[in-house]
Scaffold this active site. Structure first.
Site, PDB file in Angstrom:
ATOM      1  CG  ASP A 170      -2.072   1.024   1.064  1.00 29.17           C
ATOM      2  OD1 ASP A 170      -2.262   1.906   0.123  1.00 29.17           O
ATOM      3  OD2 ASP A 170      -2.916   1.264   1.932  1.00 29.17           O
ATOM      4  CG  ASP A 171       0.233   4.651  -0.211  1.00 27.03           C
ATOM      5  OD1 ASP A 171      -1.042   3.832  -0.927  1.00 27.03           O
ATOM      6  OD2 ASP A 171      -0.635   5.670   0.543  1.00 27.03           O
ATOM      7  CB  CYS A 230      -6.640   2.587  -1.497  1.00 28.16           C
ATOM      8  SG  CYS A 230      -5.268   3.236  -0.411  1.00 28.16           S
ATOM      9  NE  ARG A 242      -6.311  -1.322  -1.894  1.00 27.80           N
ATOM     10  CZ  ARG A 242      -4.337  -1.697  -0.511  1.00 27.80           C
ATOM     11  NH1 ARG A 242      -4.711  -3.769  -0.786  1.00 27.80           N
ATOM     12  NH2 ARG A 242      -3.560  -0.942  -0.389  1.00 27.80           N
ATOM     13  CE  LYS A 296      -6.008  -0.100   2.160  1.00 26.37           C
ATOM     14  NZ  LYS A 296      -5.293   0.933   1.841  1.00 26.37           N
ATOM     15  CG  HIS A 305      -9.619   0.475   0.509  1.00 27.02           C
ATOM     16  ND1 HIS A 305      -9.057   1.405   1.051  1.00 27.02           N
ATOM     17  CD2 HIS A 305     -11.002   0.694   1.868  1.00 27.02           C
ATOM     18  CE1 HIS A 305      -9.870   2.912   1.335  1.00 27.02           C
ATOM     19  NE2 HIS A 305     -10.532   2.249   1.889  1.00 27.02           N
ATOM     20  CB  SER A 317      -7.409   3.479   4.440  1.00 30.57           C
ATOM     21  OG  SER A 317      -7.251   3.058   3.216  1.00 30.57           O
ATOM     22  CG  HIS A 344      -1.930   3.447   3.742  1.00 29.24           C
ATOM     23  ND1 HIS A 344      -2.428   4.600   4.805  1.00 29.24           N
ATOM     24  CD2 HIS A 344      -2.640   4.341   2.790  1.00 29.24           C
ATOM     25  CE1 HIS A 344      -3.362   6.038   4.636  1.00 29.24           C
ATOM     26  NE2 HIS A 344      -3.556   5.027   3.125  1.00 29.24           N
ATOM     27  CG  ASP A 368      -2.443   0.783  -2.445  1.00 31.46           C
ATOM     28  OD1 ASP A 368      -1.179   0.971  -3.365  1.00 31.46           O
ATOM     29  OD2 ASP A 368      -3.095   0.495  -2.557  1.00 31.46           O
ATOM     30  CG  ASN A 369      -1.693   3.884  -4.461  1.00 31.79           C
ATOM     31  OD1 ASN A 369      -2.741   3.749  -4.199  1.00 31.79           O
ATOM     32  ND2 ASN A 369      -0.845   4.687  -4.076  1.00 31.79           N
ATOM     33  CE  LYS A 406      -3.391   7.161  -1.480  1.00 32.39           C
ATOM     34  NZ  LYS A 406      -2.894   6.627  -0.396  1.00 32.39           N
TER      35      LYS A 406
END
Length: 482
Positions: A52-53, A92, A96, A149, A151, A174, A248, A300-301, A321
């Protein structure tokens, strides 16, 4: 890749018209059993590790000078390191949804201009009509597990066990959500954050088993859960979707991992993730499953740049992001399957959209019928190398295409800054900007004046793509039922 001087000659108008048939395929005819489907002995287990991130420049094998990632670096050496791999959105929830369905999230209603992601007060989620990788693998005889996660909807009807997963263990959104009044103003940049500042739930199946979740050990516990599933599988094939909540913000590591990295707290988090990846790979080797398991590692980004040293790095790419610049959509990606992949650095274009058709081929599954897919099968590139089948990528922010890449060229039609950065205002450019990403991955040199015909053709691609989009209910805008 298409050389700039031969772009117009190489890309005929007919190919642009045919694009929808190649990149956005209505797959009724593909739902039939594939020729040469792999048998039980050749089908791999599949593990997708989704951070994540995590930024493009945050791993040693992607150029970070002080973050040590020996296990991921070894994965890259033994497998394939993809340098032009993209997500379908820069935040996010939609990202996903795209990975698990192989579809741009606007098609499922998982993209919105009112709310970029789902929140604890959201009432929507991934619709039951969507077909996920887990459902395809399950139908092909695989054990399926979601860890980490989610989301994609925290209400019971949207959780992983309603979307093809046999089990679920994780935080449903998150790690910075459910913030409490006790959290100080600098909680997201705190060197020693208290897990109690965020009342996030840890769920097993559909039951909350811990609240607030102790995020100091969450990465380790996710790995423990994944390893348990590997050991419990016996001779049965398995698919594990392991989605870490980190890096994240807020950042967390256990005490024994703190202070190890030259990169500080953020580096500690990445190095713990690398350590936990190493634990999974060790178990696969010990159980002689390494040559029977495809492991995919990606993000994810791009990085959340406004958080400074508490956020990551996009490396040589521009922005991060929340934006449709390369730093928001291009992510570090590694494929590992010892003895089965053509090892090396892959400069072909790929996307998380491609994981569904790729995994479907490898597990001997069936593509979902009567729907538009946006992914392409990467298995020939994994096994044999080569240029790959993807030549176009649309850069979404919410429900709008802000930019498009075809071959080496990328055109921006609309821009907007990321959260916490300036300028934030959405700007429709009076004249599109054009970049040759083969020559200029940092998007520094606008060459629009030199290639008006290229911009015209890229605009035609966007228009053709838009015609394939059918209205869907905005799931992110649905309020929590009272």
């Amino acid at each position: 890749m298409i050389h700039p001087r031969s772009f117009i000659g190489a890309v005929a108008v007919a190919l642009f018209v045919m694009f929808v048939a190649v990149q956005s395929v209505t797959v009724a005819q593909l739902a039939a059993p594939a020729q040469g489907r792999p048998n039980a002995e050749t089908r791999p287990n599949v593990i997708i590790i989704f951070c994540d991130d995590l930024g493009y420049g945050d791993l040693g094998c992607f150029g970070h000078p002080t973050i040590r990632t020996p296990h991921l670096d070894r994965m890259a050496t033994q497998g394939q390191r993809w340098t032009q791999f993209y997500v379908a959105d820069n935040v996010c929830t939609p990202s996903r949804a795209a990975l698990l369905t192989g579809r741009y999230p606007i098609r499922s209603g998982m993209a919105s201009d009112s709310k970029r992601v789902l929140f604890p007060n959201s009432g929507g989620g991934l619709p039951a009509a969507e077909i996920t990788i887990a459902e395809i693998a399950k139908d092909a005889g695989y054990l399926t597990h979601a860890v980490g996660k989610w989301h994609l909807g925290h209400l019971p009807q949207f959780l992983p066990t309603e979307h093809g997963f046999d089990t679920y263990f994780g935080i449903p959104y998150s790690n910075d959500m459910d913030r409490t009044a006790a959290a100080p103003g600098n909680a997201l940049r705190h060197e020693k954050p208290d897990p109690a500042w965020w009342n996030v739930p840890l769920i097993r199946g559909k039951e909350v088993i811990e609240r607030p979740a102790d995020q100091r050990t969450i990465t380790r516990r996710y790995t423990d859960e994944a390893i348990k599933h590997i050991k419990d599988a016996g001779d049965k094939p398995f698919f594990i979707y392991l989605a870490h909540n980190l890096p994240h913000v807020p950042l967390f590591v256990p005490d024994d991992m703190r202070g190890r990295s030259q990169r500080g707290f953020y580096g500690d988090v990445i190095e713990e993730i690398d350590h936990e990846v190493g634990r999974i790979l060790d178990v696969l080797r010990e159980r002689k499953l390494d040559e029977k398991t495809l492991v995919i590692f990606t993000s994810d980004n791009g990085p959340w740049l406004p958080f400074g040293i508490y956020g990551g790095s996009a490396g040589l790419l521009h922005e991060g992001k929340g934006t449709t610049w390369e730093g928001g959509h291009r992510v570090p990606t590694i494929f590992w399957w010892p003895g089965k992949l053509k090892t090396g650095v892959v400069t072909a274009m790929g996307s998380t959209l491609d994981l569904l058709p790729t995994v479907t081929t490898l597990v001997g599954g069936k593509l979902p019928a009567e729907r538009t897919l946006d992914g392409v099968d990467l298995s020939p590139v994994l096994k044999e190398g080569g240029p790959g089948a993807r030549d176009t990528m649309f850069y979404y922010r919410g429900t709008r295409v802000f930019a498009v890449r075809h071959g080496a060229y990328k055109a921006h039609f609309t821009i907007q800054g990321s959260y916490g950065s300036e300028p934030r205002a959405l700007t429709t450019l009076p004249k599109p900007r054009l970049y040759n990403l083969d020559l200029d991955p940092g998007e520094k040199y606008d060459i629009a004046n030199n290639h008006p015909q290229v911009i015209e053709k890229l605009a035609e691609l966007v228009e053709a793509h838009r015609k394939t989009i059918e209205p869907a209910v905005d799931q992110l805008a649905i309020p929590l039922p009272k």
